[in-house]
Design a protein around this motif. Structure first.
Motif, PDB file in Angstrom:
ATOM      1  N   HIS A  30       0.837  -1.211   0.000  1.00 22.81           N
ATOM      2  CA  HIS A  30       0.000   0.000   0.000  1.00 22.81           C
ATOM      3  C   HIS A  30       0.868   1.256   0.000  1.00 22.81           C
ATOM      4  CE1 HIS A  30      -3.792  -2.191   0.646  1.00 22.81           C
ATOM      5  NE2 HIS A  30      -3.042  -3.033   1.325  1.00 22.81           N
ATOM      6  N   THR A  33      -0.541   4.887  -0.798  1.00 25.30           N
ATOM      7  CA  THR A  33      -1.497   5.589   0.055  1.00 25.30           C
ATOM      8  C   THR A  33      -0.822   6.758   0.767  1.00 25.30           C
ATOM      9  OG1 THR A  33      -1.037   4.180   1.972  1.00 25.30           O
ATOM     10  CG2 THR A  33      -2.761   3.443   0.442  1.00 25.30           C
ATOM     11  N   LEU A  69      -4.236  -0.295   7.814  1.00 23.66           N
ATOM     12  CA  LEU A  69      -4.319  -0.800   6.442  1.00 23.66           C
ATOM     13  C   LEU A  69      -4.920  -2.198   6.396  1.00 23.66           C
ATOM     14  CD1 LEU A  69      -0.844   0.479   5.231  1.00 23.66           C
ATOM     15  CD2 LEU A  69      -3.067   1.261   4.368  1.00 23.66           C
ATOM     16  N   ARG A  73      -8.318  -2.884   4.452  1.00 25.43           N
ATOM     17  CA  ARG A  73      -8.295  -3.858   3.360  1.00 25.43           C
ATOM     18  C   ARG A  73      -9.414  -4.889   3.528  1.00 25.43           C
ATOM     19  NH1 ARG A  73      -5.748  -8.821   3.210  1.00 25.43           N
ATOM     20  NH2 ARG A  73      -4.615  -8.331   5.115  1.00 25.43           N
TER      21      ARG A  73
END
Length: 299
Positions: A30, A33, A69, A73
């Motif tokens: 990620h 982000t 995260l 997710r």
């Protein structure tokens, strides 16, 4: 557990003692982000493998980001749950997940948390020691013996269950308590965390921490948050700054918080991880079962 069952479960966020490999995987997956870009930018890295995770100043913000995260997710950023809660620094992850604080503000707060712990430990070396398999009276006994022998500070800083207690204080006192407990048949684990979190030794850095906490803008949480400071359920922003100020010195009452989550309607809890540390703790006894959800294909 089915997806419908997953949505009905509460979400729990761990403290720092989590799976490093899992943290690396989710941060790198990620990297685009805003959360990871700010994290990597402040740490001066381009990928997770470059981070010195053993340094609390880096390990704590990484744990926070990875936990958020992982939950996003699985459920998205606006999912509904009966409750969320967090162990130690996971309390702030839970508040961010619930929408009570902005995720980037929470990340900045994690960097400050790592710094105050580092400063405290530099002035007065401290350790955390986990004792497993002793009843509370035996834990109290070895703690008092260690204090008497070293003339140091040593206090319960976490209550994970009836047979698992975390002590924190001066490094020599914590080491001796671990030795005494091991001689009595306990399983002992010294945690590599710099900073006497949830212990009165942190009083020296409390003004700096209070200032950081009071700069944060708090909102009413989208999801009720059960605090591991006092096992109370929060549904408004009232008193959150004071709660996080107290958090620095007061012990983690994890078993009480889990029981309160059950009373608030959570029939099960999902360990946001990364890793299974909270599920492992629950195997020694938990008022609410921790569940493993069907795995996702991405890290």
């Amino acid at each position: 557990m089915s997806q419908h069952g997953a949505e009905a479960a509460g979400v729990a966020f761990p403290g720092q003692a989590i799976d490093r490999r899992a943290v690396d995987a989710i941060l790198d997956a990620h990297g685009e982000t805003a959360l990871v870009q700010r994290l990597f930018g402040r740490l001066g890295v381009t990928r997770a493998a470059e981070i010195d995770f053993a340094d609390t100043r880096a390990g704590q913000p990484c744990t926070y980001a990875a936990g958020l995260l992982s939950a996003w997710r699985r459920f998205g950023e606006h999912a509904d749950h009966p409750v969320t809660l967090g162990h130690s620094l996971g309390e702030m992850t839970a508040l961010a997940y619930a929408g009570a604080i902005d995720p980037l503000d929470g990340l900045d707060l994690m960097f400050e948390l790592g710094l105050v712990g580092y400063e405290q430990d530099r002035e007065r070396p401290s350790r955390l020691v986990v004792l497993m398999g002793l009843d509370p009276s035996e834990v109290d006994w070895v703690c008092r013996l260690a204090i008497a022998d070293t003339r140091g500070v040593l206090e319960p800083s976490g209550f994970n269950g009836p047979a698992q207690t975390i002590l924190c204080g001066d490094a020599k006192a914590a080491q001796l308590a671990g030795d005494l407990a091991r001689n009595r048949g306990a399983v002992v684990r010294l945690l590599p965390i710099r900073g006497a979190y949830h212990c009165s030794l942190m009083a020296e850095v409390l003004p700096r921490w209070r200032s950081a906490v009071e700069r944060v803008r708090y909102r009413d949480p989208r999801v009720p948050v059960v605090s591991s400071v006092d096992a109370r359920r929060r549904v408004t922003a009232d008193g959150l700054a004071d709660l996080l100020t107290r958090w620095l010195l007061l012990p983690v009452r994890w078993s009480d918080a889990v029981a309160a989550a059950g009373e608030a309607g959570a029939r099960a809890l999902w360990d946001a991880g990364p890793g299974d540390i909270l599920r492992d703790v629950a195997r020694r006894g938990s008022a609410v079962p921790f569940v493993r959800l069907d795995p996702l294909e991405v890290p």
